[in-house]
Design a protein around this motif. Structure first.
Motif, mmCIF file in Angstrom:
data_model
loop_
_atom_site.group_PDB
_atom_site.id
_atom_site.type_symbol
_atom_site.label_atom_id
_atom_site.label_comp_id
_atom_site.label_asym_id
_atom_site.label_seq_id
_atom_site.Cartn_x
_atom_site.Cartn_y
_atom_site.Cartn_z
ATOM 1 N N ALA A 233 -56.713 -0.868 27.351
ATOM 2 C CA ALA A 233 -57.564 -1.261 28.114
ATOM 3 C C ALA A 233 -58.488 -2.366 27.444
ATOM 4 C CB ALA A 233 -58.909 -0.064 28.109
ATOM 5 N N SER A 234 -59.411 -3.085 28.293
ATOM 6 C CA SER A 234 -60.369 -4.183 27.773
ATOM 7 C C SER A 234 -61.626 -3.346 27.209
ATOM 8 C CB SER A 234 -60.676 -5.049 28.814
ATOM 9 O OG SER A 234 -61.774 -4.483 29.852
ATOM 10 N N ARG A 235 -62.439 -4.094 26.437
ATOM 11 C CA ARG A 235 -63.549 -3.473 26.087
ATOM 12 C C ARG A 235 -64.630 -3.090 27.272
ATOM 13 N NH1 ARG A 235 -67.270 -5.099 20.899
ATOM 14 N NH2 ARG A 235 -69.324 -4.574 21.488
ATOM 15 N N ALA A 236 -64.571 -3.906 28.056
ATOM 16 C CA ALA A 236 -65.531 -3.577 29.210
ATOM 17 C C ALA A 236 -65.369 -2.347 29.808
ATOM 18 C CB ALA A 236 -65.114 -4.761 30.408
ATOM 19 N N ILE A 237 -64.357 -1.768 30.032
ATOM 20 C CA ILE A 237 -64.086 -0.446 30.681
ATOM 21 C C ILE A 237 -64.263 0.669 29.594
ATOM 22 C CG2 ILE A 237 -62.627 -1.464 32.512
ATOM 23 C CD1 ILE A 237 -60.467 -0.030 31.700
ATOM 24 N N SER A 246 -59.887 4.883 21.918
ATOM 25 C CA SER A 246 -58.672 4.488 21.312
ATOM 26 C C SER A 246 -57.616 3.687 22.028
ATOM 27 C CB SER A 246 -58.092 6.057 21.081
ATOM 28 O OG SER A 246 -58.127 6.541 22.332
ATOM 29 N N HIS A 247 -58.053 3.315 23.357
ATOM 30 C CA HIS A 247 -57.251 2.763 24.420
ATOM 31 C C HIS A 247 -57.792 1.011 24.358
ATOM 32 C CE1 HIS A 247 -56.685 6.359 26.250
ATOM 33 N NE2 HIS A 247 -55.821 6.195 27.083
ATOM 34 N N GLN A 248 -58.561 0.677 23.348
ATOM 35 C CA GLN A 248 -59.012 -0.529 23.470
ATOM 36 C C GLN A 248 -58.233 -1.747 22.598
ATOM 37 O OE1 GLN A 248 -63.215 -1.303 22.779
ATOM 38 N NE2 GLN A 248 -62.882 -3.304 21.671
ATOM 39 N N VAL A 249 -57.869 -2.740 23.442
ATOM 40 C CA VAL A 249 -57.027 -3.720 22.687
ATOM 41 C C VAL A 249 -57.780 -4.780 22.506
ATOM 42 C CG1 VAL A 249 -55.149 -5.416 23.150
ATOM 43 C CG2 VAL A 249 -55.056 -3.134 23.973
ATOM 44 N N GLY A 250 -57.975 -5.393 21.441
ATOM 45 C CA GLY A 250 -58.670 -6.678 21.210
ATOM 46 C C GLY A 250 -59.350 -6.686 19.682
ATOM 47 N N VAL A 274 -57.191 -12.080 21.416
ATOM 48 C CA VAL A 274 -56.608 -11.797 19.925
ATOM 49 C C VAL A 274 -55.674 -10.696 19.720
ATOM 50 C CG1 VAL A 274 -58.720 -10.900 18.794
ATOM 51 C CG2 VAL A 274 -57.601 -12.330 17.524
ATOM 52 N N GLY A 275 -56.229 -9.740 20.440
ATOM 53 C CA GLY A 275 -55.521 -8.331 20.099
ATOM 54 C C GLY A 275 -54.140 -8.201 20.707
ATOM 55 N N MET A 276 -53.590 -9.276 21.738
ATOM 56 C CA MET A 276 -52.419 -9.086 22.439
ATOM 57 C C MET A 276 -51.559 -10.344 22.724
ATOM 58 S SD MET A 276 -53.750 -10.801 25.136
ATOM 59 C CE MET A 276 -52.349 -10.620 26.522
ATOM 60 N N LYS A 277 -52.198 -11.425 22.202
ATOM 61 C CA LYS A 277 -51.485 -12.598 22.366
ATOM 62 C C LYS A 277 -50.349 -12.811 21.622
ATOM 63 C CE LYS A 277 -54.085 -15.309 18.991
ATOM 64 N NZ LYS A 277 -55.126 -16.192 18.514
ATOM 65 N N GLY A 278 -49.769 -11.928 20.684
ATOM 66 C CA GLY A 278 -48.654 -12.030 19.884
ATOM 67 C C GLY A 278 -47.408 -11.103 20.598
ATOM 68 N N SER A 279 -47.892 -10.781 21.915
ATOM 69 C CA SER A 279 -46.913 -9.987 22.766
ATOM 70 C C SER A 279 -45.704 -11.090 22.995
ATOM 71 C CB SER A 279 -47.417 -9.431 24.126
ATOM 72 O OG SER A 279 -48.638 -8.512 23.751
#
Ligand SMILES: Cc1cc2nc3c(=O)[nH]c(=O)nc-3n(C[C@H](O)[C@H](O)[C@H](O)COP(=O)(O)OP(=O)(O)OC[C@H]3O[C@@H](n4cnc5c(N)ncnc54)[C@H](O)[C@@H]3O)c2cc1C
Length: 320
Positions: A233-237, A246-250, A274-279
């Motif tokens: 999830a994004s932080r917004a939600i 625990s779902h937040q990516v970033g 910054v939390g997912m660009k290495g995918s």
């Protein structure tokens, strides 16, 4: 290799060390001649695994009998580093890891470098820290005498077995825990989860504010389940209370590096990226063709998540 010795905090659970602990052990091998690990609880039985990933010695604090890990573990480390003149203590950026780092800093009167994503030896340890949402990198090094206390983010290094034999298990010295020793865990809660952990999943499907309402997150969970992945999830939600933290990516959540990351209704703020660009492969679904997420996407769908996600789910179900 100029460093003599590194101590790695190795956290255990479910019969193994956490992936971040194994990543730190693997990287420590490339920095120092002697790598030791310190663990507690069930970790004491994992001498083979500790050795395989690079530790020659596994210091075991033993059963904590309900005590807060940070207290006895920091006390033991402060004895160990004094006796072995360790150059650095590498600590996973977990809840217990951060607690250990803070207590150890106070005990040793040494600073802590946190949120670290790389550690190199340049005639002394140099750490890297992403700042301004990952758009800039700060490099830091310790000055003064004593070991560097370094808290490292998950997925900063690859976990690679060295093929070495079992580590020698040694009882960790019991330090004076003082009045802190009275802190005990009175209740703990294991979060229910089906499917792989977010940080370890080969596929991550994340939802953002573009889903429109909390109930629509079920689409994210279903797609993740069908792909054998985890839901992020994004932080917004997360801030909106739709899904747990625990779902937040970033930047202030988890770092993930799956084979496929699918961002659904996420704009692509730097703090998220910054939390997912290495995918390895990034897929973005967004109704705005100018959404920043498309700048890093390998595959983009300009469309409404409420139409694209059900269609994807249906297609996957039809494939069986
Ligand atoms: C110090 C700090 C730390 C932060 N840490 C994090 C962090 O760790 N993780 C994180 O995610 N954020 C973090 N943020 C917040 C970040 O700046 C953004 O606010 C957040 O990522 C936005 O989330 P979003 O993309 O879901 O929402 P929005 O930015 O509102 O984007 C929603 C997107 O959905 C699209 N959309 C709308 N409706 C639809 C539809 N029907 N179909 C398809 N697309 C649609 C829109 O075009 C838009 O691009 C942090 C911010 C700060 C200041």
């Amino acid at each position: 290799m100029t460093l003599n010795s590194i101590l790695v905090v190795a956290e255990a659970g479910n019969g193994t060390f956490t992936s971040t602990s194994l990543e730190l052990l693997s990287h420590a091998r490339s920095l120092a001649t002697n790598v030791a690990a310190i663990t507690w609880g069930e970790g004491g039985a994992l001498a083979d695994l500790a050795g395989e990933y690079g530790a020659s010695t596994l210091y075991d604090v033993g059963d904590l009998a309900g005590a807060l890990p940070g207290v006895p573990v920091a006390a033991a480390i402060s004895h160990l580093v004094a006796a072995s003149s360790s150059d650095a203590v590498l600590i996973p950026a977990s809840y217990d890891g951060r607690d250990i780092a803070g207590r150890l800093s106070a005990r040793l009167d040494r600073p802590v470098l946190t949120n670290v994503t790389n550690v190199t030896d340049q005639g002394g340890l140099v750490t890297e820290h992403p700042v301004f949402g990952g758009t800039q990198t700060v490099r830091a090094r310790f000055t003064g005498e004593g070991p560097g206390i370094i808290v490292v983010r998950a997925k900063s290094f690859a976990a690679e077995a060295s093929g070495a034999g079992s580590a020698q298990v040694v009882a960790a010295p019991a330090g004076d825990v003082g009045s802190e020793g009275g802190a005990v865990i009175v209740a703990s809660h294991v979060e229910e989860r089906t499917g792989p952990k977010l940080e370890e999943a080969p596929v991550v499907v994340s939802g953002g504010r573009g889903l429109g309402e909390a109930d629509k997150y079920a689409l994210i969970e279903e797609l993740a389940r069908l792909l054998g992945g985890a839901a992020g999830a994004s932080r917004a939600i997360v801030d909106a209370g739709w899904v747990p933290y625990s779902h937040q990516v970033g930047q202030t959540g988890k770092t993930v590096k799956p084979t496929v990351y699918i961002a659904c209704g996420i704009s692509g703020a730097t703090q998220h990226m910054v939390g997912m660009k290495g995918s390895k492969n990034i897929v973005a679904i967004n109704k705005d063709p100018d959404a920043p997420i498309f700048q890093i996407a390998d595959f983009g769908v300009v469309g409404d998540v409420h139409k694209v996600l059900p269609a994807l789910i249906e297609a996957l179900k039809a494939r069986g």
